[in-house]
Design an enzyme around this catalytic site. Structure first.
Site, PDB file in Angstrom:
ATOM      1  CE  LYS A 286      -2.451   2.683   3.475  1.00 44.24           C
ATOM      2  NZ  LYS A 286      -1.339   3.309   4.176  1.00 44.24           N
ATOM      3  CG  ASN A 287       2.258   2.859   3.505  1.00 47.12           C
ATOM      4  OD1 ASN A 287       1.110   3.241   3.245  1.00 47.12           O
ATOM      5  ND2 ASN A 287       2.645   2.601   4.747  1.00 47.12           N
TER       6      ASN A 287
ATOM      7  NE  ARG B 114      -6.995   5.230   4.087  1.00 45.45           N
ATOM      8  CZ  ARG B 114      -6.041   5.474   5.004  1.00 45.45           C
ATOM      9  NH1 ARG B 114      -6.351   5.568   6.248  1.00 45.45           N
ATOM     10  NH2 ARG B 114      -4.792   5.626   4.624  1.00 45.45           N
TER      11      ARG B 114
ATOM     12  NE  ARG C 219       0.429  11.772   6.852  1.00 46.80           N
ATOM     13  CZ  ARG C 219       0.477  13.037   7.169  1.00 46.80           C
ATOM     14  NH1 ARG C 219      -0.607  13.745   7.259  1.00 46.80           N
ATOM     15  NH2 ARG C 219       1.629  13.635   7.408  1.00 46.80           N
TER      16      ARG C 219
ATOM     17  NE  ARG D  14       0.097  10.601   9.856  1.00 47.26           N
ATOM     18  CZ  ARG D  14      -0.381   9.603   9.121  1.00 47.26           C
ATOM     19  NH1 ARG D  14      -1.642   9.264   9.203  1.00 47.26           N
ATOM     20  NH2 ARG D  14       0.407   8.954   8.291  1.00 47.26           N
ATOM     21  N   PRO D  15       2.461  16.740  10.784  1.00 46.90           N
ATOM     22  CG  PRO D  15       4.322  17.712  11.811  1.00 46.90           C
ATOM     23  CD  PRO D  15       3.306  16.622  11.984  1.00 46.90           C
ATOM     24  CB  ILE D  16       3.279  18.029   5.214  1.00 47.04           C
ATOM     25  CG1 ILE D  16       2.373  19.250   5.038  1.00 47.04           C
ATOM     26  CG2 ILE D  16       2.463  16.755   5.292  1.00 47.04           C
ATOM     27  CD1 ILE D  16       1.714  19.283   3.648  1.00 47.04           C
ATOM     28  CG  ASP D  17       7.581  20.348   9.544  1.00 42.33           C
ATOM     29  OD1 ASP D  17       6.834  19.372   9.762  1.00 42.33           O
ATOM     30  OD2 ASP D  17       8.721  20.444  10.028  1.00 42.33           O
ATOM     31  CD  GLN D  18      11.569  18.626   8.321  1.00 39.57           C
ATOM     32  OE1 GLN D  18      12.653  18.642   7.723  1.00 39.57           O
ATOM     33  NE2 GLN D  18      11.254  19.541   9.223  1.00 39.57           N
TER      34      GLN D  18
ATOM     35  CB  CYS E 233      -4.647   6.869  10.147  1.00 39.91           C
ATOM     36  SG  CYS E 233      -5.202   5.436   9.210  1.00 39.91           S
TER      37      CYS E 233
ATOM     38  CG  ASP F 160       2.663   1.603   9.499  1.00 32.39           C
ATOM     39  OD1 ASP F 160       2.318   2.569  10.191  1.00 32.39           O
ATOM     40  OD2 ASP F 160       3.126   1.720   8.359  1.00 32.39           O
TER      41      ASP F 160
ATOM     42  CB  ILE G 177       6.720   6.880  14.689  1.00 27.63           C
ATOM     43  CG1 ILE G 177       7.892   5.879  14.644  1.00 27.63           C
ATOM     44  CG2 ILE G 177       6.537   7.618  13.363  1.00 27.63           C
ATOM     45  CD1 ILE G 177       9.216   6.414  14.180  1.00 27.63           C
TER      46      ILE G 177
HETATM   47  N1  EPU Z   1       6.889  14.402  10.459  1.00 30.00           N
HETATM   48  C1  EPU Z   1       7.122  15.735  10.713  1.00 30.00           C
HETATM   49  N2  EPU Z   1       7.174  16.600   9.640  1.00 30.00           N
HETATM   50  C2  EPU Z   1       7.013  16.182   8.365  1.00 30.00           C
HETATM   51  C3  EPU Z   1       6.764  14.809   8.123  1.00 30.00           C
HETATM   52  C4  EPU Z   1       6.716  13.946   9.204  1.00 30.00           C
HETATM   53  O1  EPU Z   1       7.274  16.160  11.845  1.00 30.00           O
HETATM   54  O2  EPU Z   1       7.074  17.013   7.449  1.00 30.00           O
HETATM   55  C5  EPU Z   1       6.848  13.456  11.595  1.00 30.00           C
HETATM   56  C6  EPU Z   1       5.474  12.773  11.709  1.00 30.00           C
HETATM   57  O3  EPU Z   1       4.571  13.544  12.442  1.00 30.00           O
HETATM   58  C7  EPU Z   1       5.824  11.468  12.373  1.00 30.00           C
HETATM   59  C8  EPU Z   1       7.216  11.153  11.806  1.00 30.00           C
HETATM   60  O4  EPU Z   1       7.719  12.388  11.314  1.00 30.00           O
HETATM   61  O5  EPU Z   1       5.936  11.662  13.751  1.00 30.00           O
HETATM   62  C9  EPU Z   1       7.244  10.134  10.692  1.00 30.00           C
HETATM   63  O6  EPU Z   1       6.341  10.513   9.672  1.00 30.00           O
HETATM   64  P1  EPU Z   1       6.523  10.083   8.154  1.00 30.00           P
HETATM   65  O7  EPU Z   1       6.551  11.317   7.339  1.00 30.00           O
HETATM   66  O8  EPU Z   1       7.655   9.134   8.014  1.00 30.00           O
HETATM   67  O9  EPU Z   1       5.167   9.347   7.916  1.00 30.00           O
HETATM   68  P2  EPU Z   1       4.288   9.394   6.621  1.00 30.00           P
HETATM   69  O10 EPU Z   1       5.156   9.437   5.423  1.00 30.00           O
HETATM   70  O11 EPU Z   1       3.225  10.417   6.748  1.00 30.00           O
HETATM   71  C10 EPU Z   1       4.291   6.815   6.259  1.00 30.00           C
HETATM   72  C11 EPU Z   1       3.232   5.770   6.115  1.00 30.00           C
HETATM   73  C12 EPU Z   1       2.591   5.497   7.469  1.00 30.00           C
HETATM   74  C13 EPU Z   1       3.675   5.104   8.461  1.00 30.00           C
HETATM   75  C14 EPU Z   1       4.775   6.179   8.510  1.00 30.00           C
HETATM   76  C15 EPU Z   1       5.932   5.815   9.411  1.00 30.00           C
HETATM   77  C16 EPU Z   1       2.457   6.197   3.891  1.00 30.00           C
HETATM   78  C17 EPU Z   1       1.387   6.674   3.010  1.00 30.00           C
HETATM   79  N3  EPU Z   1       2.229   6.241   5.182  1.00 30.00           N
HETATM   80  O12 EPU Z   1       3.605   7.982   6.707  1.00 30.00           O
HETATM   81  O13 EPU Z   1       1.714   4.413   7.270  1.00 30.00           O
HETATM   82  O14 EPU Z   1       3.107   4.944   9.727  1.00 30.00           O
HETATM   83  O15 EPU Z   1       5.285   6.416   7.185  1.00 30.00           O
HETATM   84  O16 EPU Z   1       6.519   4.644   8.976  1.00 30.00           O
HETATM   85  O17 EPU Z   1       3.498   5.763   3.427  1.00 30.00           O
HETATM   86  C18 EPU Z   1      -0.122   3.034   7.689  1.00 30.00           C
HETATM   87  O18 EPU Z   1       0.213   2.377   6.698  1.00 30.00           O
HETATM   88  O19 EPU Z   1      -0.981   2.651   8.513  1.00 30.00           O
HETATM   89  C19 EPU Z   1       0.529   4.324   7.933  1.00 30.00           C
HETATM   90  C20 EPU Z   1       0.030   5.247   8.752  1.00 30.00           C
END
Ligand code: EPU
Length: 428
Positions: A22-23, A396, A92, A121-125, A116, A304, A326
């Site tokens: 999925k991811n 999902r 997301r 879950r910010p996207i600042d990075q 979820c 996960d 995380i």
């Molecule tokens: N984070 C920030 N700023 C950012 C991005 C992330 O502070 O700009 C923080 C997040 O809040 C979190 C950590 O960094 O605390 C890790 O977040 P990451 O960006 O790695 O997560 P993601 O890309 O949003 C993916 C998977 C998630 C999985 C996480 C961690 C997808 C679509 N989602 O999320 O999968 O939990 O990586 O491995 O790839 C799931 O499949 O159930 C799921 C939630």
């Protein structure tokens, strides 16, 4: 609306085949936007996130053929259509449309993503990366507006190791001018999968799977064919199912190397595991021992799988502590497990589980995707019938869950909810 009914306590045996990841899928599909000719992705999972992304590609003018598990996207007539609302908010991973559309069109408007609720879950990075590449990024009424006259390679250090930011920056950078270096990049297998697709499309990427990724921008990308990797989280979920209720379960189409942290933990619990190139065998469940778990970025223990494993630990002898480093709020399944007789308390970012207890069937609600998996596992372990609502979350991410579990001998089925039940759910 449907609910899931599980009659617990049946021993599971047999083989289950794992679907595509999925991811990976949710990044590979947006990545096709970057090409100028058709891209085929083989082995996609049959889940609602994939269907929504297909619809979104069609909304921006793509021609998409999707049969069985293979999708061919012709991106040649796509346009940079703004997507401030609607289906983008349903998942997301629609944030990958930002990187891909920015890379191809130098502009994009994408509604802030849903998905979820696991804490902030910010996207600042992601945004920091787009800005470093030369984009102007603003947030207007819940939608992110990205514009660039041109994208130029840059050195980007991620302050937080992020799967999404690493992939999104790769997507934007493959067609930028010059070299981009992502430092402190995430190393998840899904990142390598996306880099492999982009490389097959003509991108120049080195280091995917390590914490430094180098990308040399190219002017154009072309079509190709790509087979997705197996879903390590789905595979891990079925390994836990095997340990929870199995009499010998073979998980087929898996890369065992992706699951080393789970294999180590299950073995520590006393579960018998054998592996070969693309299969994992989980032996009959014996007496299980409590273990402590801390979720970490790959190759550490995946967040996960934290929720599904919590259910298993209710049956282990002793006290286990599960700490999620995380996400701060990935414990919404705990209250539901308590309804099923689990002895668990949450302290800060840790769940403390005392076992073993015999779980009892109950009416429970999945608050997110992996909470749903956790409740299904608990239902399989429980005495009596468990009813799980919130199936839209499970759909999902788990392809043909009911069929796969019934194939192993479980007694699980979907049932239409009554009007009264829907009313009760709304008021809860
Ligand atoms: N984070 C920030 N700023 C950012 C991005 C992330 O502070 O700009 C923080 C997040 O809040 C979190 C950590 O960094 O605390 C890790 O977040 P990451 O960006 O790695 O997560 P993601 O890309 O949003 C993916 C998977 C998630 C999985 C996480 C961690 C997808 C679509 N989602 O999320 O999968 O939990 O990586 O491995 O790839 C799931 O499949 O159930 C799921 C939630």
């Amino acid at each position: 609306m449907e609910k899931l009914m599980i009659a617990g306590g049946y021993p599971l045996k047999g083989t289950v085949r794992i679907s595509g990841a999925k991811n990976s899928a949710v990044a590979l599909i947006p990545a096709t936007i970057l090409a100028e000719s058709p891209v085929t992705i083989e082995g996609l999972p049959d889940i609602s996130d994939v269907q929504i992304l297909k619809d979104l590609l069609e909304e921006i003018g793509g021609t998409v053929e999707f049969s069985e598990n293979d999708m061919t996207v012709d991106p040649s007539s796509m346009i940079s259509m703004p997507l401030p609302n609607g289906k983008v908010k349903k998942l997301r991973a629609s944030y990958y449309l930002m990187g891909a559309m920015l890379g191809r069109f130098k502009k994009a408007v994408i509604g802030l993503p849903g998905g979820c609720h696991l804490g902030p879950r910010p996207i600042d990075q992601h945004i920091k990366g787009f800005e470093a590449l030369g984009a102007r990024v603003t947030n207007e009424q819940g939608a992110i507006y990205l514009r660039a006259d041109e994208l130029r390679g840059a050195r980007i250090y991620l302050d937080v190791v992020s799967v999404g930011a690493t992939i999104n920056i790769m997507l934007a950078a493959v067609r930028a001018k010059g070299r981009t270096i992502i430092e402190n990049a995430a190393k998840e297998p899904e990142i390598i999968d996306v880099a492999t697709l982009l490389t097959n499309m003509g991108a120049k990427i080195k280091g995917a799977g390590t914490d430094v990724i180098r990308i040399d921008g190219v002017d154009n990308l072309h079509g190709c064919q790509h087979t997705i990797i197996p879903d390590r989280i789905e595979a891990g979920t079925y390994m836990i199912v095997g340990a929870a209720a199995g009499e010998g379960v073979l998980i087929d189409n898996v890369i065992p190397h992706h699951l080393e942290s789970l294999i180590a933990k299950l073995r520590e619990m006393g579960v018998q595991i054998e592996t070969n190139d693309d299969q994992v065998f989980v032996g009959p469940a014996e007496k299980m021992k409590a273990v402590d778990i801390k979720t970490l970025v790959y190759p550490g223990f995946p967040t996960d799988l934290q929720q599904p494993l919590t259910s298993l630990l209710t049956g282990a002898e002793g006290t286990s502590m599960v700490t999620d480093t995380i996400y701060s709020a990935r414990f919404k399944h705990i209250d539901e497990l308590r309804r099923m007789n689990a002895n668990i308390k949450v302290e800060g970012r840790s769940a403390i589980i005392n076992g073993p207890v015999q779980l009892q069937g109950a009416k429970v609600k999945a608050s997110d995707l992996r909470a749903g998996a956790a409740l299904v596992i608990a239902g399989l372990m429980a005495e009596g019938v468990t009813e799980v609502t919130g199936l839209e979350h499970i759909d999902r991410g788990y392809s043909h869950l009911v069929e796969k579990l019934n194939g192993l001998g479980a007694t699980i089925w979907r049932e239409e909810m009554s009007k009264e039940e829907m009313e009760q759910m709304k008021n809860a």
